[in-house]
Each structure stands twice: as C-alpha cells, then as structure tokens.
Design an enzyme around this catalytic site. Structure first.
Site, PDB file in Angstrom:
ATOM      1  N   ARG A 227      11.928  -2.302  10.177  1.00 34.76           N
ATOM      2  CA  ARG A 227      10.969  -1.582  11.012  1.00 34.76           C
ATOM      3  C   ARG A 227      10.777  -2.361  12.299  1.00 34.76           C
ATOM      4  NH1 ARG A 227       5.397   0.224   8.046  1.00 34.76           N
ATOM      5  NH2 ARG A 227       4.461  -0.775   9.848  1.00 34.76           N
TER       6      ARG A 227
ATOM      7  N   ARG B 146      -9.189   1.429   9.221  1.00 32.84           N
ATOM      8  CA  ARG B 146      -8.789   0.069   9.608  1.00 32.84           C
ATOM      9  C   ARG B 146      -9.848  -0.604  10.470  1.00 32.84           C
ATOM     10  NH1 ARG B 146      -2.778   0.984   9.115  1.00 32.84           N
ATOM     11  NH2 ARG B 146      -1.727  -0.974   9.483  1.00 32.84           N
TER      12      ARG B 146
ATOM     13  N   ARG C 135       0.013  -8.368  13.715  1.00 36.39           N
ATOM     14  CA  ARG C 135      -0.542  -7.378  12.786  1.00 36.39           C
ATOM     15  C   ARG C 135      -1.432  -8.057  11.740  1.00 36.39           C
ATOM     16  NH1 ARG C 135       4.618  -5.074  10.684  1.00 36.39           N
ATOM     17  NH2 ARG C 135       3.358  -3.773   9.329  1.00 36.39           N
TER      18      ARG C 135
ATOM     19  N   ARG D 175      11.481  -7.020   4.650  1.00 32.31           N
ATOM     20  CA  ARG D 175      11.336  -5.587   4.329  1.00 32.31           C
ATOM     21  C   ARG D 175      12.362  -4.720   5.057  1.00 32.31           C
ATOM     22  NH1 ARG D 175       5.596  -2.609   4.918  1.00 32.31           N
ATOM     23  NH2 ARG D 175       5.822  -3.003   7.147  1.00 32.31           N
TER      24      ARG D 175
ATOM     25  N   LYS E 253       0.832  -1.222   0.000  1.00 33.44           N
ATOM     26  CA  LYS E 253       0.000   0.000   0.000  1.00 33.44           C
ATOM     27  C   LYS E 253       0.861   1.264   0.000  1.00 33.44           C
ATOM     28  CE  LYS E 253      -2.197  -0.604   3.931  1.00 33.44           C
ATOM     29  NZ  LYS E 253      -1.623  -1.877   4.383  1.00 33.44           N
TER      30      LYS E 253
HETATM   31  P1  AMP Z   1       1.255   0.888   8.994  1.00 28.40           P
HETATM   32  O1  AMP Z   1       2.478   1.686   8.752  1.00 28.40           O
HETATM   33  O2  AMP Z   1       0.055   1.338   8.200  1.00 28.40           O
HETATM   34  O3  AMP Z   1       1.495  -0.607   8.892  1.00 28.40           O
HETATM   35  O4  AMP Z   1       0.829   1.165  10.526  1.00 28.40           O
HETATM   36  C1  AMP Z   1       1.723   0.882  11.592  1.00 28.40           C
HETATM   37  C2  AMP Z   1       0.969   0.844  12.903  1.00 28.40           C
HETATM   38  O5  AMP Z   1       0.345   2.113  13.162  1.00 28.40           O
HETATM   39  C3  AMP Z   1      -0.169  -0.164  12.986  1.00 28.40           C
HETATM   40  O6  AMP Z   1       0.285  -1.476  13.313  1.00 28.40           O
HETATM   41  C4  AMP Z   1      -1.023   0.436  14.095  1.00 28.40           C
HETATM   42  O7  AMP Z   1      -0.433   0.221  15.367  1.00 28.40           O
HETATM   43  C5  AMP Z   1      -0.910   1.939  13.792  1.00 28.40           C
HETATM   44  N1  AMP Z   1      -1.964   2.409  12.875  1.00 28.40           N
HETATM   45  C6  AMP Z   1      -1.770   2.917  11.622  1.00 28.40           C
HETATM   46  N2  AMP Z   1      -2.938   3.271  11.070  1.00 28.40           N
HETATM   47  C7  AMP Z   1      -3.903   2.980  11.969  1.00 28.40           C
HETATM   48  C8  AMP Z   1      -5.322   3.085  11.978  1.00 28.40           C
HETATM   49  N3  AMP Z   1      -6.003   3.571  10.910  1.00 28.40           N
HETATM   50  N4  AMP Z   1      -5.993   2.681  13.080  1.00 28.40           N
HETATM   51  C9  AMP Z   1      -5.334   2.223  14.169  1.00 28.40           C
HETATM   52  N5  AMP Z   1      -4.002   2.053  14.227  1.00 28.40           N
HETATM   53  C10 AMP Z   1      -3.270   2.445  13.135  1.00 28.40           C
END
Ligand code: AMP
Length: 238
Positions: A172, A107, A183, A144, A32
């Site tokens: 990360r 989400r 996740r 990654r 994404k």
């Molecule tokens: P990402 O970089 O999109 O994989 O997001 C990393 C982390 O940020 C996730 O595992 C959540 O802990 C938090 N996070 C990101 N976006 C959201 C969201 N829309 N709702 C809740 N937690 C989020």
C-alpha cells in the site's frame, strides 16, 4: 421499524435480537480490516471501511478523491466533515439497519460524538479495541501486502498473488517507512484518546491482536457474545 431502529423495549410481540453495531478500534496494522471482514461475513452485515472508501474515491478521481489524496499519501487524517458525511450516508442505507461493522471510524473525538448522535434510536454500539505492541505494528506494516485487484489484505506472510482472486499483491502506498511512522503518531495523538470515550461503557471490550488471525477471531467472537449476553441480562432485569 425504520432501518436500524432499536428492537429493545418495543412493548408487544417477540423481542428481536439486537443488531450488531460494531466499532473496531485499534492502530494501523492491528488487523482491524481482516477481522472486520470476517465478523461482517459471519454476521451477514456490511463492513464499512472509511479507508477503503477513501482509497476508492482517489482511484476513481472523484471530487472527494481529489480533496483527500494528499492526506492519504502523507498518512494524515482526512477532515472530520468528509468522513462523517460518508459514514452517515452508509448508515442510512437499508442494509446497515440489521447491523454493521465500522472499520477505521471513528478516529477523532469529533467523529466519536457524531457517531453517538447517528446511533440515536438504534441498538447500542459494541466497541472492540484491538491491542498490539508498537514494534509488532511496525513489523506488520512494513511487510504488509494488499491485492491490487480486490483490495484484500494478504498479511505479511503472503507471496506473489492474492489467494482470493489471483490479483497481484502490492505494497500500500501509505505503508512506506516514514508514512507508517506518521500514521502511528497520528493514531497515538488523535485516535487513542477516544478509547477513553468508550472504555466506561458496558459494551466496550479489549482483544489482544498480537496472536494468530484465527485466535484473534475467536477472542473477538467471544467478546461480541459477552456483550450480547450482558445486554440480554440487563433487559431481563428491567
Ligand atoms: P486505513 O485504511 O483505515 O488505515 O485508512 C487509510 C487512510 O485513510 C488514513 O491514513 C487516513 O488518511 C484516511 N482515513 C481513514 N479513515 C479515516 C477517518 N475516520 N478519519 C480521517 N481519516 C481517515
């Protein structure tokens, strides 16, 4: 017209092209971020990544950062209240009036409903769901690397340094095995169901994400174009 106001049905004068208000759905590791960045650059609209915004808050040690650090480290979702407030603020920004790409939001069902409310009076959402088999997601996330300086994802084949800024490539912190599994579990239980919220819409498309980044980008472009064309056709009929 206020930022993001709908250009449809404005009565007099030339009809403006609708803003691209794009939501990228898909599990962690689907690509994404990479694809959202590409399409945002091509369309000259902001990419709004809630994950990037939250990680920056943690690094800057803001009040929000301190509140969300444990959730990020554990691979769990941050509260709806916090992320909805973040997205609301970003969407009221003048820049997002010409369109935006949302990456990592919504989400949960509560976030999806809040986003629908935020879109009142704006052009409709285009929703693209990136689909990738789970074993491929696991493989990508384990391998990654991201740039420690500019944050860009270097994918799983990169070596050493960032091709964009020369920064060091690192893993990360939430790409560790047990956190990845959490996740993916959270995605399946909380986020996957919102696909059903969007699937009935004429502006929903699915793209296979287990192809080369260029191939995915081409399919994504075609998906977005087909939404624009069907919106135009619907407008011509009214
Ligand atoms: P990402 O970089 O999109 O994989 O997001 C990393 C982390 O940020 C996730 O595992 C959540 O802990 C938090 N996070 C990101 N976006 C959201 C969201 N829309 N709702 C809740 N937690 C989020």
């Amino acid at each position: 017209m206020p930022p993001g106001a709908s250009s449809l049905g404005q009565g007099s004068g030339a009809v403006q092209a609708p803003a691209l208000n794009l939501v990228m759905l898909g599990p962690p590791g689907a690509g994404k971020g990479t694809q959202a960045e590409r399409v945002a650059r091509e369309r000259r609209v902001p990419r709004i990544s809630t994950g990037d915004i939250l990680r920056a808050a943690v690094v800057e040690d803001t009040e929000v950062g301190r509140a969300v650090r444990v959730n990020l480290d554990a691979g769990q979702l941050v509260s709806d209240e916090i992320v909805i407030a973040i997205v609301k603020a970003r969407l009221s920004n003048q820049q997002a009036g010409r369109g935006f790409v949302l990456d990592g939001f919504p989400r949960t069902a509560v976030q999806a409903i809040a986003l629908d409310r935020m879109m009142s009076g704006r052009d409709p959402l285009t929703i693209v769901n990136l689909v990738v088999p789970e074993d491929e997601l696991m493989r990508r996330l384990m391998l990654r690397r991201v740039c420690s300086r500019c944050g860009v994802s270097a994918g799983s084949t990169a070596a050493g340094v960032c091709s964009r800024c020369g920064g060091e490539l690192v893993r990360r912190s939430d790409d560790a095995g047990s956190v990845i599994r959490e996740r993916l579990r959270v995605h399946a239980s909380r986020t996957q169901p919102i696909v059903d919220h969007y699937r009935p819409r004429l502006t929903y498309r699915q793209v296979m994400g287990d192809q080369s980044p260029d191939r995915v980008a081409a399919d994504l472009r075609a998906a977005v174009e087909s939404v624009v064309e069907s919106a135009g056709a619907a407008r011509d009929l009214t």
